[in-house]
Design a protein around this motif. Structure first.
Motif, short mmCIF file in Angstrom:
data_model
loop_
_atom_site.label_atom_id
_atom_site.label_comp_id
_atom_site.label_asym_id
_atom_site.label_seq_id
_atom_site.Cartn_x
_atom_site.Cartn_y
_atom_site.Cartn_z
N VAL A 107 51.94 50.49 30.58
CA VAL A 107 53.38 49.23 30.98
C VAL A 107 51.98 48.83 31.09
CG1 VAL A 107 54.91 48.55 32.65
CG2 VAL A 107 55.05 51.07 31.49
N LYS A 108 52.16 47.22 30.63
CA LYS A 108 51.87 45.76 31.39
C LYS A 108 52.57 45.13 32.60
CE LYS A 108 48.00 46.02 28.70
NZ LYS A 108 46.47 46.62 28.85
N LYS A 109 51.67 44.91 33.71
CA LYS A 109 52.67 43.81 35.09
C LYS A 109 52.90 42.83 34.63
CE LYS A 109 51.81 46.86 38.69
NZ LYS A 109 50.65 47.28 39.93
N ARG A 110 51.69 42.09 33.84
CA ARG A 110 51.66 40.31 33.59
C ARG A 110 51.19 40.66 31.73
NH1 ARG A 110 52.11 35.45 35.94
NH2 ARG A 110 50.50 34.23 34.67
N THR A 111 51.37 39.98 31.09
CA THR A 111 50.51 39.89 30.04
C THR A 111 50.17 38.81 29.71
OG1 THR A 111 52.55 39.59 28.69
CG2 THR A 111 51.39 41.75 28.53
N LYS A 112 50.55 37.44 30.14
CA LYS A 112 50.34 36.06 30.31
C LYS A 112 48.46 35.79 31.33
CE LYS A 112 52.53 33.26 31.47
NZ LYS A 112 53.97 32.23 32.17
N LYS A 113 47.84 35.42 30.72
CA LYS A 113 46.69 35.12 31.90
C LYS A 113 46.71 34.30 32.86
CE LYS A 113 43.40 36.00 29.14
NZ LYS A 113 41.62 37.16 29.05
N PHE A 114 45.87 34.57 33.86
CA PHE A 114 45.55 33.82 34.97
C PHE A 114 45.62 32.51 34.87
CE2 PHE A 114 46.90 37.92 37.28
CZ PHE A 114 48.43 37.05 37.86
N GLU A 115 45.58 31.54 34.47
CA GLU A 115 45.47 29.98 34.28
C GLU A 115 44.71 29.41 35.68
OE1 GLU A 115 46.92 27.90 31.48
OE2 GLU A 115 45.91 28.86 29.85
N ARG A 116 43.58 28.85 35.79
CA ARG A 116 43.33 28.18 36.61
C ARG A 116 44.60 26.39 37.39
NH1 ARG A 116 37.06 25.51 37.04
NH2 ARG A 116 36.95 24.90 39.30
N HIS A 117 44.29 26.31 38.59
CA HIS A 117 45.14 25.44 38.52
C HIS A 117 44.40 23.77 38.82
CE1 HIS A 117 47.28 22.89 40.95
NE2 HIS A 117 47.11 22.37 42.04
N GLN A 118 45.24 23.26 37.86
CA GLN A 118 44.62 21.35 36.78
C GLN A 118 43.95 21.93 36.18
OE1 GLN A 118 43.47 19.09 40.96
NE2 GLN A 118 45.47 18.42 40.52
N SER A 119 43.65 23.05 35.59
CA SER A 119 43.37 23.20 34.29
C SER A 119 44.01 22.47 33.06
CB SER A 119 43.25 24.55 33.57
OG SER A 119 43.93 25.65 33.14
N ASP A 120 44.97 21.96 33.50
CA ASP A 120 45.88 21.62 32.18
C ASP A 120 45.92 19.90 32.39
OD1 ASP A 120 47.34 21.07 34.55
OD2 ASP A 120 49.30 21.48 33.52
N ARG A 121 45.31 19.73 33.11
CA ARG A 121 45.81 17.85 33.98
C ARG A 121 44.25 17.35 32.99
NH1 ARG A 121 47.28 16.40 39.13
NH2 ARG A 121 47.25 14.13 38.24
N PHE A 122 42.58 18.25 33.79
CA PHE A 122 41.24 17.68 33.31
C PHE A 122 40.46 18.56 32.52
CE2 PHE A 122 42.70 16.69 37.87
CZ PHE A 122 42.16 15.73 37.88
N MET A 123 40.17 17.83 31.70
CA MET A 123 38.73 18.24 30.32
C MET A 123 37.55 19.08 31.75
SD MET A 123 40.57 18.61 27.42
CE MET A 123 38.66 18.70 26.27
N ARG A 124 37.67 18.60 32.16
CA ARG A 124 36.19 19.36 33.00
C ARG A 124 36.67 20.90 34.15
NH1 ARG A 124 38.16 14.69 35.90
NH2 ARG A 124 38.18 15.15 38.27
N VAL A 125 38.02 20.49 33.88
CA VAL A 125 37.97 21.81 34.82
C VAL A 125 38.76 23.07 33.01
CG1 VAL A 125 39.61 22.98 36.34
CG2 VAL A 125 38.91 20.76 36.15
N SER A 126 38.04 23.97 33.38
CA SER A 126 38.54 25.36 32.74
C SER A 126 39.21 26.31 32.50
CB SER A 126 37.38 26.28 31.99
OG SER A 126 36.96 27.04 32.82
N THR A 127 39.92 26.45 31.81
CA THR A 127 41.16 27.70 32.37
C THR A 127 41.04 28.65 32.41
OG1 THR A 127 41.16 28.63 30.02
CG2 THR A 127 42.30 26.49 29.88
N SER A 128 39.37 29.18 32.62
CA SER A 128 39.68 30.87 33.19
C SER A 128 39.44 30.50 35.07
CB SER A 128 38.28 30.74 32.64
OG SER A 128 37.40 29.96 33.49
N TRP A 129 39.96 31.47 35.28
CA TRP A 129 40.34 32.34 36.48
C TRP A 129 39.50 31.55 37.92
CZ3 TRP A 129 44.52 30.90 39.48
CH2 TRP A 129 44.93 31.44 40.45
N ARG A 130 40.10 30.52 38.78
CA ARG A 130 38.84 30.54 40.38
C ARG A 130 40.10 30.25 41.03
NH1 ARG A 130 36.09 30.28 36.00
NH2 ARG A 130 33.95 30.43 36.13
#
Length: 146
Positions: free
Chosen positions: A24-47
């Protein structure tokens, strides 16, 4: 592969895991980094956001969820593969001997850098020890039709 195993006198019966627990997975979606969708320089990996005014850190409604210990998996099923085994990386035939007594708990995965000859030897030895291999068909030569 089947012909090779039958020629050596081995039966192709898959060993079954000792316990089949429902994963049982509590969450299957990845946690994405804040504003990673707005800037190319900010990667999606969680910080973790650390700003004093950060709406994500302050957990405002409508913002991203933050990763925390509550999303952790059940200890009994953590790192468990869907086939019910834990994975053990194998790079040579002698590595398989570790799994002799644990063939109902662990399955072998052949390392990506193993040669064709080593892979064949590992597959044959695993059949003797009744150890399951997750990637037994990878990079093993097959008879080509002409």
């Amino acid at each position: 592969l089947l012909g090779l195993l039958e020629a050596t006198g081995h039966k192709m019966t898959q060993v079954q895991p000792l316990r089949r627990s429902k994963i049982v997975k509590k969450r299957t979606k990845k946690f994405e980094r804040h504003q990673s969708d707005r800037f190319m320089r900010v990667s999606t990996s969680w910080r973790r956001p650390k700003g004093i005014d950060s709406c994500v850190r302050r957990k405002f409604k409508g913002n991203r969820k933050m990763a925390n210990v509550g999303y952790g998996s059940n200890k009994k099923t953590r790192n468990l593969l869907p086939n019910g085994f834990y994975k053990c990386l194998v790079n040579n035939v002698s590595d398989l001997d570790m799994l002799l007594m644990h063939n109902r708990t662990y399955c072998a995965e052949i390392g990506h850098s193993c040669s064709k000859r080593t892979r064949q030897a590992i597959i044959n030895r695993a059949a003797e020890l009744n150890v399951r291999i997750t990637n037994a068909n990878a990079r093993v030569s097959r008879e080509e039709d002409n």
